[in-house]
Write a protein that holds these residues in place. Structure first.
Motif, mmCIF file in Angstrom:
data_model
loop_
_atom_site.group_PDB
_atom_site.id
_atom_site.type_symbol
_atom_site.label_atom_id
_atom_site.label_comp_id
_atom_site.label_asym_id
_atom_site.label_seq_id
_atom_site.Cartn_x
_atom_site.Cartn_y
_atom_site.Cartn_z
ATOM 1 N N TYR A 29 0.842 -1.199 0.000
ATOM 2 C CA TYR A 29 0.000 0.000 0.000
ATOM 3 C C TYR A 29 0.878 1.249 0.000
ATOM 4 N N ARG A 30 0.684 2.083 -1.015
ATOM 5 C CA ARG A 30 1.395 3.356 -1.099
ATOM 6 C C ARG A 30 0.644 4.289 -2.028
ATOM 7 N N THR A 31 0.380 5.481 -1.572
ATOM 8 C CA THR A 31 -0.357 6.445 -2.379
ATOM 9 C C THR A 31 0.572 7.129 -3.380
ATOM 10 N N GLY A 32 -0.034 7.698 -4.416
ATOM 11 C CA GLY A 32 0.703 8.493 -5.384
ATOM 12 C C GLY A 32 1.384 7.716 -6.490
ATOM 13 N N GLN A 33 1.277 6.390 -6.485
ATOM 14 C CA GLN A 33 1.945 5.574 -7.510
ATOM 15 C C GLN A 33 1.012 5.178 -8.646
ATOM 16 N N THR A 34 -0.295 5.249 -8.410
ATOM 17 C CA THR A 34 -1.286 4.875 -9.410
ATOM 18 C C THR A 34 -2.371 5.953 -9.443
ATOM 19 N N ASN A 35 -3.322 5.800 -10.369
ATOM 20 C CA ASN A 35 -4.441 6.740 -10.460
ATOM 21 C C ASN A 35 -5.725 5.977 -10.763
ATOM 22 N N ALA A 36 -6.813 6.718 -10.979
ATOM 23 C CA ALA A 36 -8.121 6.088 -11.155
ATOM 24 C C ALA A 36 -8.208 5.238 -12.415
ATOM 25 N N ASP A 37 -7.308 5.444 -13.367
ATOM 26 C CA ASP A 37 -7.335 4.687 -14.621
ATOM 27 C C ASP A 37 -6.326 3.541 -14.646
ATOM 28 N N THR A 38 -5.632 3.295 -13.538
ATOM 29 C CA THR A 38 -4.650 2.200 -13.489
ATOM 30 C C THR A 38 -5.364 0.858 -13.443
ATOM 31 N N ASP A 39 -4.991 -0.052 -14.345
ATOM 32 C CA ASP A 39 -5.647 -1.362 -14.367
ATOM 33 C C ASP A 39 -4.872 -2.357 -13.506
ATOM 34 N N ALA A 40 -5.434 -3.548 -13.353
ATOM 35 C CA ALA A 40 -4.867 -4.556 -12.462
ATOM 36 C C ALA A 40 -3.457 -4.958 -12.877
ATOM 37 N N GLU A 41 -3.242 -5.169 -14.163
ATOM 38 C CA GLU A 41 -1.920 -5.578 -14.645
ATOM 39 C C GLU A 41 -0.854 -4.525 -14.353
ATOM 40 N N THR A 42 -1.188 -3.272 -14.607
ATOM 41 C CA THR A 42 -0.235 -2.187 -14.379
ATOM 42 C C THR A 42 0.091 -2.046 -12.901
ATOM 43 N N ALA A 43 -0.926 -2.186 -12.049
ATOM 44 C CA ALA A 43 -0.690 -2.087 -10.604
ATOM 45 C C ALA A 43 0.229 -3.201 -10.124
ATOM 46 N N LEU A 44 0.043 -4.405 -10.649
ATOM 47 C CA LEU A 44 0.929 -5.519 -10.286
ATOM 48 C C LEU A 44 2.357 -5.244 -10.747
ATOM 49 N N LYS A 45 2.511 -4.680 -11.923
ATOM 50 C CA LYS A 45 3.839 -4.345 -12.431
ATOM 51 C C LYS A 45 4.493 -3.272 -11.577
ATOM 52 N N THR A 46 3.707 -2.270 -11.152
ATOM 53 C CA THR A 46 4.231 -1.196 -10.316
ATOM 54 C C THR A 46 4.655 -1.711 -8.950
ATOM 55 N N GLY A 47 3.884 -2.659 -8.407
ATOM 56 C CA GLY A 47 4.214 -3.245 -7.108
ATOM 57 C C GLY A 47 3.786 -2.404 -5.924
ATOM 58 N N GLU A 48 3.110 -1.281 -6.210
ATOM 59 C CA GLU A 48 2.597 -0.398 -5.168
ATOM 60 C C GLU A 48 1.269 0.181 -5.630
#
Length: 266
Positions: free
Chosen positions: A145-164
């Protein structure tokens, strides 16, 4: 537990609005274990055009922004009494059939990372409920859990790649993976009473999976447990876009700022 909510969302526009609509899903769901004692929505700078119930049994209010306004304020106040059901919501009560909740969306479409996450769980589970609890834990293990790394349009795959990510990302990953595993799954938006503060800067989001003989079961992946009496369910959908507390459109140039103030207390 009796919970009191004060929620204000203020939109400030750089230029006067020529035409705008806001779709509100801000009225809590009435269900066993969640009783609405009182609830009111006030609009400053707009007017109610119509209200309806969507396919998820969400109460939706359509607000027309007054022409020439540079600000609109949406206020919600009310009290809701909840009981602890250990995260179990029960049978499907909406208009949509269960197979509908196995559909993938742009935000929950599984890719190689989601498939790898599912495969990593294995098959050594005695029950389905143990399997989805393991999935919830695996999502948080892979995406901190960390804010500021994703946004409302971030999909599941991208979030997994980001790791946060945040609760929205955790819920989208959970829904994508659960559907891949054969479970109907949905996104939930709502309120959470926190133990260390009254003032908050955003609503909360979590996920639910449908498990045979139990029905819908909630999973707050970000906090690592199932929703209890501190949670107020407002809206459900296939993803955040279908359950978003406020969404809309606006014609005209210029940007906008959104200011949210929220208090949830016993």
């Amino acid at each position: 537990m009796l919970l009191k909510i004060n929620h204000e969302t203020r939109y400030v526009y750089d230029t006067p609005v020529q035409y705008g609509l806001q779709q509100l899903r801000l009225r809590p769901k009435e269900r066993p274990g969640q009783e609405i004692k009182n609830w009111a929505i006030e609009i400053e700078g707009g007017c109610l055009e119509l209200s309806f119930t969507d396919q998820h049994c969400n109460h939706v209010d359509l607000i027309n922004i007054e022409r020439g306004r540079t600000e609109i304020v949406i206020r919600c106040r009310g009290a809701v009494e909840n009981s602890d059901g250990s995260g179990i919501i029960g049978s499907q009560a909406g208009f949509a059939p269960l197979w509908y909740f196995k559909r993938h969306t742009d935000l929950t479409k599984p890719g190689p990372r989601v498939r790898k996450l599912v495969n990593s769980l294995g098959d050594d589970f005695e029950t389905d409920i143990a399997k989805v609890h393991a999935l919830s834990a695996a999502v948080l293990e892979n995406v901190s859990y960390r804010t500021g790394q994703t946004n409302a349009d971030t999909d599941a795959e991208t979030a997994l790649k980001t790791g946060e990510g945040v609760c929205q990302d955790h819920s989208h990953i959970f829904c994508a993976a659960a559907r891949l595993m054969g479970f109907p799954a949905r996104y939930v938006s709502g309120y959470l009473m926190m133990s260390d503060r009254i003032d908050q800067d955003a609503t909360h989001g979590w996920a639910e999976a449908y498990v045979d003989r139990l029905g819908w079961v909630g999973f707050d992946i970000s906090n690592g447990y199932s929703p209890d009496e501190r949670y107020i369910r407002i809206a459900t959908g296939l993803d955040y876009r279908e359950a978003s507390p406020i969404s809309g459109l606006r014609y005209g140039a210029g940007g906008e700022d959104m200011i949210v103030t929220l208090q949830v207390q016993q």
